[in-house]
Design a protein around this motif. Structure first.
Motif, mmCIF file in Angstrom:
data_model
loop_
_atom_site.group_PDB
_atom_site.id
_atom_site.type_symbol
_atom_site.label_atom_id
_atom_site.label_comp_id
_atom_site.label_asym_id
_atom_site.label_seq_id
_atom_site.Cartn_x
_atom_site.Cartn_y
_atom_site.Cartn_z
ATOM 1 N N SER A 184 -5.613 -12.017 -1.650
ATOM 2 C CA SER A 184 -5.192 -11.105 -0.596
ATOM 3 C C SER A 184 -4.078 -11.770 0.182
ATOM 4 O O SER A 184 -4.275 -12.807 0.808
ATOM 5 C CB SER A 184 -6.370 -10.784 0.333
ATOM 6 N N CYS A 185 -2.883 -11.159 0.108
ATOM 7 C CA CYS A 185 -1.724 -11.825 0.703
ATOM 8 C C CYS A 185 -0.613 -10.833 0.962
ATOM 9 O O CYS A 185 -0.273 -10.032 0.068
ATOM 10 C CB CYS A 185 -1.260 -12.934 -0.242
ATOM 11 N N GLY A 186 -0.048 -10.860 2.162
ATOM 12 C CA GLY A 186 1.136 -10.050 2.474
ATOM 13 C C GLY A 186 0.960 -8.573 2.266
ATOM 14 O O GLY A 186 1.904 -7.874 1.899
ATOM 15 N N GLY A 187 -0.266 -8.084 2.452
ATOM 16 C CA GLY A 187 -0.518 -6.663 2.271
ATOM 17 C C GLY A 187 -0.886 -6.291 0.849
ATOM 18 O O GLY A 187 -1.139 -5.119 0.553
ATOM 19 N N LEU A 188 -0.926 -7.255 -0.050
ATOM 20 C CA LEU A 188 -1.313 -7.024 -1.443
ATOM 21 C C LEU A 188 -2.710 -7.580 -1.684
ATOM 22 O O LEU A 188 -3.112 -8.582 -1.084
ATOM 23 C CB LEU A 188 -0.318 -7.703 -2.392
ATOM 24 N N ARG A 189 -3.431 -6.966 -2.589
ATOM 25 C CA ARG A 189 -4.782 -7.430 -2.887
ATOM 26 C C ARG A 189 -5.080 -7.171 -4.354
ATOM 27 O O ARG A 189 -4.766 -6.099 -4.894
ATOM 28 C CB ARG A 189 -5.796 -6.686 -2.010
ATOM 29 N N GLY B 62 13.984 -4.023 -0.642
ATOM 30 C CA GLY B 62 13.121 -4.823 0.224
ATOM 31 C C GLY B 62 11.828 -4.176 0.665
ATOM 32 O O GLY B 62 11.109 -4.740 1.497
ATOM 33 N N LYS B 63 11.480 -3.029 0.132
ATOM 34 C CA LYS B 63 10.222 -2.367 0.492
ATOM 35 C C LYS B 63 9.162 -2.723 -0.553
ATOM 36 O O LYS B 63 8.756 -1.896 -1.372
ATOM 37 C CB LYS B 63 10.441 -0.857 0.599
ATOM 38 N N THR B 64 8.742 -3.974 -0.482
ATOM 39 C CA THR B 64 7.917 -4.552 -1.540
ATOM 40 C C THR B 64 6.550 -3.892 -1.649
ATOM 41 O O THR B 64 6.094 -3.583 -2.762
ATOM 42 C CB THR B 64 7.745 -6.061 -1.304
ATOM 43 N N ILE B 65 5.865 -3.697 -0.554
ATOM 44 C CA ILE B 65 4.526 -3.117 -0.589
ATOM 45 C C ILE B 65 4.572 -1.693 -1.146
ATOM 46 O O ILE B 65 3.762 -1.314 -2.000
ATOM 47 C CB ILE B 65 3.881 -3.123 0.814
ATOM 48 N N LYS B 66 5.532 -0.920 -0.676
ATOM 49 C CA LYS B 66 5.683 0.458 -1.162
ATOM 50 C C LYS B 66 6.002 0.452 -2.657
ATOM 51 O O LYS B 66 5.467 1.258 -3.424
ATOM 52 C CB LYS B 66 6.796 1.165 -0.384
ATOM 53 N N ALA B 67 6.872 -0.467 -3.067
ATOM 54 C CA ALA B 67 7.233 -0.582 -4.485
ATOM 55 C C ALA B 67 6.005 -0.888 -5.333
ATOM 56 O O ALA B 67 5.814 -0.322 -6.413
ATOM 57 C CB ALA B 67 8.291 -1.657 -4.669
#
Length: 457
Positions: free
Chosen positions: A443-448, A344-349
């Motif tokens: 740009s969405c949910g901490g992703l860009r 569940g650590k999507t951004i880190k992944a």
């Protein structure tokens, strides 16, 4: 009364005879010395030894091996091993040819194989400078010419490995383990014997000094083959390993060699990392020798027990260790990216996968695949375009994934087909001032990411 002149003549004659006698004795002693010397090198029948050595060599040089053979046999019979080193080397060549020629005659073949083995042993004994080569060659000949006799092979390979140590031909480690497994299956050896053979061979292989890149590559292949053979043999189940190593560990918990062996062996066995022995051994290893390898095993241990935070911490430590090289760091980073996504650590992944994708590595395709998966599963708020734009980035990543690794093409194409269905219609894009091919920043949910507008028609 004898005249004085005659007395002088007699004295001169006596003196001359003494000198001649001394001369002949000296010559005889020298001749005896030469004979003794010749006998030391060429044996009791030195003349015939030298003769047959010369005869067989002439035929051998001309590659008239059938003609060379009887003369070689006479030379081998008459000459001591120290007479000629080449005689032993040529003999192994001639024996191999005879063994192949008489393959259908089991009795003769066995005798020829025995002679071949003796030649290798003789060369190793009398020419110690070439002992390692002779014994390695013996091992290779054993693998070629001794069949259906695992006991003889196991004994022979074991003696060679004992003598040659880390200079043993790598293939022989594999051959010996295979014969040990056969003996285990017929009840001759127990599991501990096979485990000990495997551990010793892996250890010696790791100690081997490789002089070329090819040797390094070959040794790595043999190491993987050893592991695969050991795992597939199912000789050591988890319960066997626990029973074998628990008393050893309790007696010597600070023995680094024992601890690393326990960890490696239990890691190879199926479902054998979720037990107290493994936990204690890994923890002890990390305390005794904190390296990227021991940190990695602690990651594996915590991940198997569901301790995600601890697992991530130890794998990050493994990556940070200077003892690991760039290629291994990328491999670990790729594994950490997948683990973070799973937990569940999507951004880190995503950030970890991006690092892998930007590096030249065999994991580039998998990293792009994970990035595509993450974008494809991202729920964005906003208008119709903003909610669907992540699918454009997902498809971008998946296209790169299959370009980097063709083995991923089938899965990537299936996901692309799914995500393409969620592209907006041309009219919908037009309503938001967008046209096909236009640059667009998501740009969405901490992703860009920057992508290209696409529509379904």
């Amino acid at each position: 009364m004898v005249p004085e002149a005659e007395i002088r003549v007699v004295k001169i004659k006596v003196l001359t005879m003494k000198k001649l006698l001394l001369f002949f004795v000296t010559v005889a002693m020298m001749a005896g010395g030469f004979a003794a010397s010749a006998q030391g090198k060429y044996g009791a029948d030195s003349a015939n030894c030298i003769k047959y050595l010369s005869y067989y060599r002439e035929y051998f040089k001309q590659k008239s091996y059938d003609d060379a053979l009887p003369h070689w046999r006479k030379a081998y019979q008459l000459c001591p091993p120290t007479a000629n080193h080449t005689m032993l080397i040529d003999g192994t060549f001639l024996m191999r040819k005879l063994i192949i020629k008489n393959a259908k005659n089991p009795i003769l073949k066995k005798n020829l194989v025995d002679t071949l083995m003796t030649l290798h042993d003789t060369r190793a004994k009398y020419y110690p400078k070439y002992s390692v080569v002779a014994l390695n060659n013996k091992g290779l000949d054993m693998s070629n010419f001794i069949k259906d006799d695992p006991a003889a092979l196991y004994k022979g390979y074991g003696e060679i490995i004992e003598a040659n140590g880390s200079q043993t031909k790598p293939q022989l480690f594999l051959f010996e383990l295979n014969s040990a497994i056969e003996l285990y299956r017929n009840g001759t050896l127990n599991a501990e014997d096979v485990i000990n053979a495997y551990q010793r061979n892996i250890s010696l292989l790791e100690q081997a000094v490789c002089k070329t890149a090819f040797e390094t590559e070959q040794n790595e292949k043999i190491r993987k083959d050893l592991e695969s053979l050991f795992i597939s043999s199912k000789v050591a189940g988890c319960e066997d390993l626990i029973a074998l190593f628990t008393p050893r560990f309790e007696a010597n918990p600070n023995d680094i060699e024992l601890v690393t062996n326990i960890v490696k062996m239990m890691s190879l066995a199926e479902d054998c990392t979720d037990n107290d022995l493994y936990l204690n051994a890994v923890t002890s290893w990390y305390k005794l020798e904190p390296t990227h390898t021991s940190a990695y095993f602690l990651y594996k241990l915590n991940s198997s027990r569901g301790n995600a935070e601890e697992a991530i911490k130890y794998l990050e430590e493994a990556i940070a260790f200077e003892s690991s090289d760039a290629a291994l760091d990328i491999e670990y980073t790729n594994e950490l990216a997948a683990y973070c996504y799973k937990n569940g650590k999507t951004i880190k992944a995503y950030e970890l996968a991006k690092q892998v994708a930007e590096a030249e590595s065999p994991f580039k395709g998998k990293a792009y695949m994970l990035m595509g998966t993450i974008w494809g599963s991202t729920n964005c708020s906003g208008n119709e375009i903003e909610r669907r734009a992540p699918y454009w980035v997902a498809v971008d990543c998946l296209q790169k994934a299959k370009a980097a690794d063709e083995t991923l093409a089938e899965d990537a194409n299936r996901m692309i087909a799914t995500f393409t269905k969620y592209f907006p219609e041309t009219g919908e894009a037009f309503m938001y001032g967008l046209t096909k091919g236009q640059s667009y920043t998501v740009s969405c949910g901490g992703l860009r990411a920057v992508t290209t507008v696409r529509t379904q028609n």
